[in-house]
Write an enzyme that holds these catalytic residues in place. Structure first.
Site: not given
Length: 356
Positions: A180, A207, A300
């Site tokens: 991310s 992400h 995540d």
């Protein structure tokens, strides 16, 4: 502690709106605004910002030139706030990340205050994250980045990261990698080291804000020996290919091992989700897979990496010293999901060792 923000933006309308958004947060203070990179460089030593938010296209000195100047002398976390997602601008945006900016945030193309209001909380969250990240001092194109924390060099722990493994893994058929915040730079470093004859497919989740996926992929292509493509539903992953899911879609596999990309419920706050990718890879490939979780905010991927490990897969988490944000790998380590923790520069070599 109040987060001091410097805004570099040449549009009076955007300055007015962004100023209102930043000042609406109790934990932030807009300590200065600049219309050009030249003005920003003069302001930085005076206002000492914690985070710098900059546009890309500006007169006299644009965002790319500004980022290079800051990261060469007085490194600060930089957030690019830009509407530049057109084909001719996409690579320029990601050149800012290459120069040392931490993240990219989309500016509403309409310029309407209502559209800005819809993204206020997301922008403030980005700024909060960046206020605590490590940044890279980039002295020149011929010098490796020096990891710093508020300007102080950070020593990277390289213990137990040599290329000799006592538990050699055989039969790896796929590599799955996710990240991310800080991920574009991490992906660039890892993926660029793989040779053109890499023997298995590489499935990835990053992400990234809507509108920037194509630019990210085109930017990666400049550094990679392997094709970097968007996965398509119904395709079977091919060796020597790097796959990312379409925007706002999970990267999944059906019972025959074909891609199944679909918009779905966000998992751990994200679609695409690293956990969804890892769990699909674990279900289809099992112990014949290798999972890597790199820098990023939140959790995540942690549960997904644990699923991979429980299926017998080899799992790697990026270490704290080289993570821009340690949230995702830290959560995986806390769960016992990683077989090994490595600094970013060692990850590609370990992957190559394991699949040789």
């Amino acid at each position: 502690m109040t987060i001091k923000v410097l805004l570099v933006e040449d549009s009076p309308v955007a300055v007015t709106i962004l100023k209102r958004m930043i000042n609406s947060a109790n934990d932030m203070s807009l300590v200065g605004t600049a219309r050009t990179g030249v003005e920003a460089l003069e302001l930085i030593p005076k206002v000492k910002p914690d985070v710098i938010c900059t546009d890309l296209m500006m007169p006299k000195m644009n965002g790319l030139e500004l980022t290079r100047a800051i990261m060469a002398s007085n490194p600060k976390p930089i957030l690019v706030i830009s509407a530049c997602v057109q084909d001719e601008d996409k690579n320029n945006v990601f050149q800012l990340l290459d120069a040392g900016a931490v993240d990219v945030f989309p500016k509403p193309r309409t310029g309407n205050i209502e559209d800005y209001e819809l993204i206020t909380e997301k922008l403030l969250t980005k700024i909060r994250v960046l206020s605590g990240v490590k940044v890279f001092t980039k002295r020149s194109k011929n010098t490796s980045p020096i990891l710093t924390n508020n300007g102080i060099p950070v020593k990277t722990n390289l213990e137990n990261t040599n290329t000799t493994s006592s538990s050699f893994v055989k039969g790896i058929k796929v590599v799955a990698i996710a990240s991310s915040t800080g991920g574009p730079q991490a992906f660039q470093e890892v993926l660029s080291q793989f040779p053109a004859n890499f023997p298995v497919p590489i499935l990835c989740v990053q992400h990234i804000s809507s509108g920037f996926l194509d630019g990210f992929i085109n930017w990666l292509k400049q550094y990679c020996n392997l094709p970097v493509v968007v996965a398509r539903t119904g395709e079977i992953p091919q060796k020597s290919n790097i796959y990312f899911p379409p925007e706002r879609q999970h990267l999944q596999l059906d019972a025959q091992g074909r891609f199944y990309c679909v918009e779905g419920v966000a998992v751990d706050g994200h679609c695409p989700s690293a956990t969804v990718l890892f769990q699909n890879v674990a279900r289809y490939y099992g112990s014949a897979s290798l999972g890597v979780l790199m820098t990023g905010m939140g959790r995540d991927g942690a549960l997904g990496l644990l699923t991979l490990k429980q299926k017998g897969a080899y799992t790697i988490a990026q270490d704290e010293a080289t993570s821009v944000v340690f949230g995702m790998p830290q959560e995986a380590i806390r769960l016992g999901a990683s077989k090994i923790v490595l600094p970013l520069p060692n990850i590609a070599g370990k992957i190559m060792e394991l699949i040789s």
